[in-house]
Design a protein around this motif. Sequence first.
Motif, PDB file in Angstrom:
ATOM      1  N   ASN A   1      32.443   9.799  95.510  1.00  0.00           N
ATOM      2  CA  ASN A   1      33.766   9.445  95.007  1.00  0.00           C
ATOM      3  C   ASN A   1      34.809   9.991  95.981  1.00  0.00           C
ATOM      4  OD1 ASN A   1      32.808   8.204  92.630  1.00  0.00           O
ATOM      5  ND2 ASN A   1      32.676  10.170  91.586  1.00  0.00           N
ATOM      6  N   ILE A   2      35.725   9.123  96.406  1.00  0.00           N
ATOM      7  CA  ILE A   2      36.728   9.492  97.399  1.00  0.00           C
ATOM      8  C   ILE A   2      38.115   9.346  96.786  1.00  0.00           C
ATOM      9  CG2 ILE A   2      37.709   8.899  99.650  1.00  0.00           C
ATOM     10  CD1 ILE A   2      34.937   7.896 100.465  1.00  0.00           C
ATOM     11  N   GLN A   3      38.899  10.406  96.866  1.00  0.00           N
ATOM     12  CA  GLN A   3      40.229  10.410  96.279  1.00  0.00           C
ATOM     13  C   GLN A   3      41.262   9.768  97.205  1.00  0.00           C
ATOM     14  OE1 GLN A   3      40.704  11.462  93.051  1.00  0.00           O
ATOM     15  NE2 GLN A   3      38.461  11.638  93.145  1.00  0.00           N
ATOM     16  N   ARG A   4      42.355   9.331  96.618  1.00  0.00           N
ATOM     17  CA  ARG A   4      43.481   8.812  97.390  1.00  0.00           C
ATOM     18  C   ARG A   4      44.038   9.915  98.288  1.00  0.00           C
ATOM     19  NH1 ARG A   4      49.157   6.428  94.811  1.00  0.00           N
ATOM     20  NH2 ARG A   4      50.155   5.954  96.806  1.00  0.00           N
ATOM     21  N   GLY A   5      44.398   9.553  99.536  1.00  0.00           N
ATOM     22  CA  GLY A   5      44.949  10.528 100.465  1.00  0.00           C
ATOM     23  C   GLY A   5      43.902  11.292 101.247  1.00  0.00           C
ATOM     24  N   TYR A   6      42.655  10.888 101.131  1.00  0.00           N
ATOM     25  CA  TYR A   6      41.534  11.564 101.787  1.00  0.00           C
ATOM     26  C   TYR A   6      41.410  11.071 103.222  1.00  0.00           C
ATOM     27  CZ  TYR A   6      36.590  12.952 102.465  1.00  0.00           C
ATOM     28  OH  TYR A   6      35.410  13.488 102.918  1.00  0.00           O
ATOM     29  N   GLN A   7      41.219  12.004 104.157  1.00  0.00           N
ATOM     30  CA  GLN A   7      40.967  11.634 105.557  1.00  0.00           C
ATOM     31  C   GLN A   7      39.501  11.212 105.669  1.00  0.00           C
ATOM     32  OE1 GLN A   7      42.171  14.638 108.382  1.00  0.00           O
ATOM     33  NE2 GLN A   7      43.990  15.161 107.194  1.00  0.00           N
ATOM     34  N   ILE A   8      39.292   9.917 105.688  1.00  0.00           N
ATOM     35  CA  ILE A   8      37.937   9.386 105.613  1.00  0.00           C
ATOM     36  C   ILE A   8      37.302   9.338 107.000  1.00  0.00           C
ATOM     37  CG2 ILE A   8      38.644   6.954 105.835  1.00  0.00           C
ATOM     38  CD1 ILE A   8      36.510   6.337 103.640  1.00  0.00           C
TER      39      ILE A   8
END
Length: 217
Positions: A144-151
């Motif tokens: 799960n990846i949150q908004r604003g995450y440096q992917i």
Amino acid sequence: MNVSASLNNTLTHDELLKDVISYVEQEFNPDESKNLRVVAHPLDSRITIRECDQDLSFYVAKSRTFTRQFPVKVKCATEKNSWKVYVQVSVAEMIETLVTNQTIAKGNTVDIDMVEVELVEARRVKDRSSNDISSIVGGRALKNIQRGYQIGQNDVCLVCKGDDVSIIAKNGGMMIKTSGTAIENGAKGESIKVKNNSSSRIVKGIVGDLREIYVNL
């Protein structure tokens, strides 16, 4: 640079700060090879800036290396109207980084409209982050990846276990392409196992673009 001024003129302060920013950008990045964010901090409103009949001079300590904050001395050196003022400046190197603009659930495909390139202060860029959109878009989120995450590319599988993939073998100018099934998850550039559907052999290859595996002949 010639900056004229009238007593207690706020716009004059603004124009002076703009000239300080231009000087610092030229001093630290004359070839414009880096993305720099330069901020000149406001002067005390009580500081008086008088007109100068010649170009202003700007100075920064010659021994200074790249630091985040330092003063710049601005000087008017005319005989009748000599003055100087110090402007505090903050400088940061900015790096292009892919950042998510929405929450992405584990297992969901990362579409191009889910990420955007942002300029992030170098010291805040995570080691795992990426600016290569081809290593991200089309892959599936491994968590799960949150908004604003440096992917980064290790946050997604461009080839996911069970995917139908293209197995590509190159040797000089010759290329052989066949179908296969991924045995493991893989990010771009990773070595993973894949089954050749024609021969049922398990081989190892390098993940290239989306659902492509490169193997040696």
